[in-house]
Design an enzyme around this catalytic site. Structure first.
Site, short mmCIF file in Angstrom:
data_model
loop_
_atom_site.label_atom_id
_atom_site.label_comp_id
_atom_site.label_asym_id
_atom_site.label_seq_id
_atom_site.Cartn_x
_atom_site.Cartn_y
_atom_site.Cartn_z
N ASP A 54 -3.83 5.17 -9.76
CA ASP A 54 -2.98 5.83 -8.76
C ASP A 54 -3.01 5.11 -7.42
O ASP A 54 -3.21 5.71 -6.37
CB ASP A 54 -3.41 7.29 -8.60
CG ASP A 54 -2.37 8.12 -7.84
OD1 ASP A 54 -1.20 7.69 -7.79
OD2 ASP A 54 -2.72 9.18 -7.30
N GLU A 84 -0.98 1.28 -12.38
CA GLU A 84 -0.63 1.67 -11.01
C GLU A 84 -1.50 0.97 -9.97
O GLU A 84 -1.99 1.57 -9.02
CB GLU A 84 -0.66 3.19 -10.82
CG GLU A 84 0.71 3.81 -10.99
CD GLU A 84 0.81 5.27 -10.58
OE1 GLU A 84 0.33 5.65 -9.49
OE2 GLU A 84 1.38 6.03 -11.37
N ASP A 194 -1.46 4.20 -19.65
CA ASP A 194 -0.83 5.48 -19.31
C ASP A 194 0.53 5.51 -20.00
O ASP A 194 1.49 4.92 -19.51
CB ASP A 194 -0.69 5.61 -17.79
CG ASP A 194 0.00 6.90 -17.38
OD1 ASP A 194 0.31 7.73 -18.26
OD2 ASP A 194 0.26 7.08 -16.17
#
Length: 294
Positions: A54, A84, A194
């Site tokens: 993230d 990410e 992911d």
């Protein structure tokens, strides 16, 4: 891009403060990855972490990146598959995690990456496969590596997000499926990322009989099911409860006679406890897996 990390705040390379170690050992208690930590002498066991870190959320990002580095120092995984990432995050990892070779799936915006432990995993070549119809910054990052004399094909990706993009996600899964299925028989193939997948989407695409979902293969343990869990993780301060198995690990063993055949033997979720800054390392839990010769 704005300056996110302060260089002068980077501690000794690959350091892992005792207090941080204790926190992360406690974090792993429900499914202790630390008890399966590979040693340098345990040459036959492969250890992998897959994690959407993230990087797009820059709140307390330096503390969170430091927490990730502490996990790497604690568990010393052979392979780390990350999603990410943003450029400043990668630069921080390069300064801290010097025992790893870092391969990037992009240079701008957000992208995937791999970290290979230099003492155990040797890069042969890497490749970026584009998804032709994606609306976001998504691709498939592959690396052909040598792990103690064994040929491995490592893959990571960040599939299209949001429920409405199921069709695109299934297209992306088909690309991964074909790449896994088409790898030579003397190569062990591992994908972690992911995926944003929902089970009905996987059922529609189908996996080759030679490929297993590691979580399913290891008995569908409930404490390892949800990698995105707004009930337990408040990094996003979501006003709703959503518990999903977005992050997945797929595995295809080598099948050629005479080639060591690895099999998954352990899985844990990591990053389950808040850091001193009051936030988790990511809004996703990380997945720790190990594989041993069958």
């Amino acid at each position: 891009m704005e300056r996110i990390f302060e260089d002068e705040d980077i501690p000794d390379r690959d350091s892992c403060p005792d207090t941080r170690k204790k926190e992360e050992e406690k974090a792993a208690e429900p499914c202790p990855a630390s008890s399966h930590k590979p040693s340098e002498e345990d040459n036959g066991k492969l250890s992998v972490i897959s994690w959407n870190v993230d990087g797009l959320d820059t709140d307390k990002i330096e503390e969170r990146a430091r927490g990730l580095c502490s996990f790497l120092a604690l568990y010393t995984p052979d392979v780390v598959l990350l999603q990410e990432l943003i450029p400043p995050y990668v630069q921080y990892l390069k300064k801290r995690a010097v025992s790893y070779l870092i391969i990037q799936g992009g240079e701008e915006g957000y992208f995937t990456g791999m970290m290979l432990k230099r003492s155990r995993v040797k890069l042969v070549e890497s490749e970026i496969v584009t998804y032709p119809t994606t609306q976001m910054m998504r691709n498939l990052l592959l690396a052909q590596v040598d792990f103690k004399g064994q040929k491995l094909c490592l893959m990571t990706s960040h599939f299209e997000s949001c429920k409405a993009h199921a069709a695109e996600r299934m297209k992306q899964l088909r690309v991964v499926k074909q790449r896994m299925k088409g790898a030579p028989y003397d190569v062990t193939v591992l994908f972690g990322g992911d995926t944003n997948l929902r089970d009905p989407e996987v059922a529609k695409v189908g996996l080759p009989s030679s490929v297993c979902d590691v979580w399913e293969r290891l008995g569908k343990q409930e404490h390892c099911r949800y990698t995105w869990d707004t009930k337990a993780n408040n990094n996003k301060a979501a006003p709703y409860i959503s518990r999903c198995r977005f992050d997945r690990v797929y595995f295809r063993p080598a099948t050629k006679d005479g080639v060591p055949r690895l099999a998954p033997d352990h899985m844990a979720l990591v990053g389950l406890e808040k850091l001193d800054c009051g936030r988790f390392i990511s809004d996703h839990w990380g997945i720790y897996c190990s594989f041993s010769a069958g």
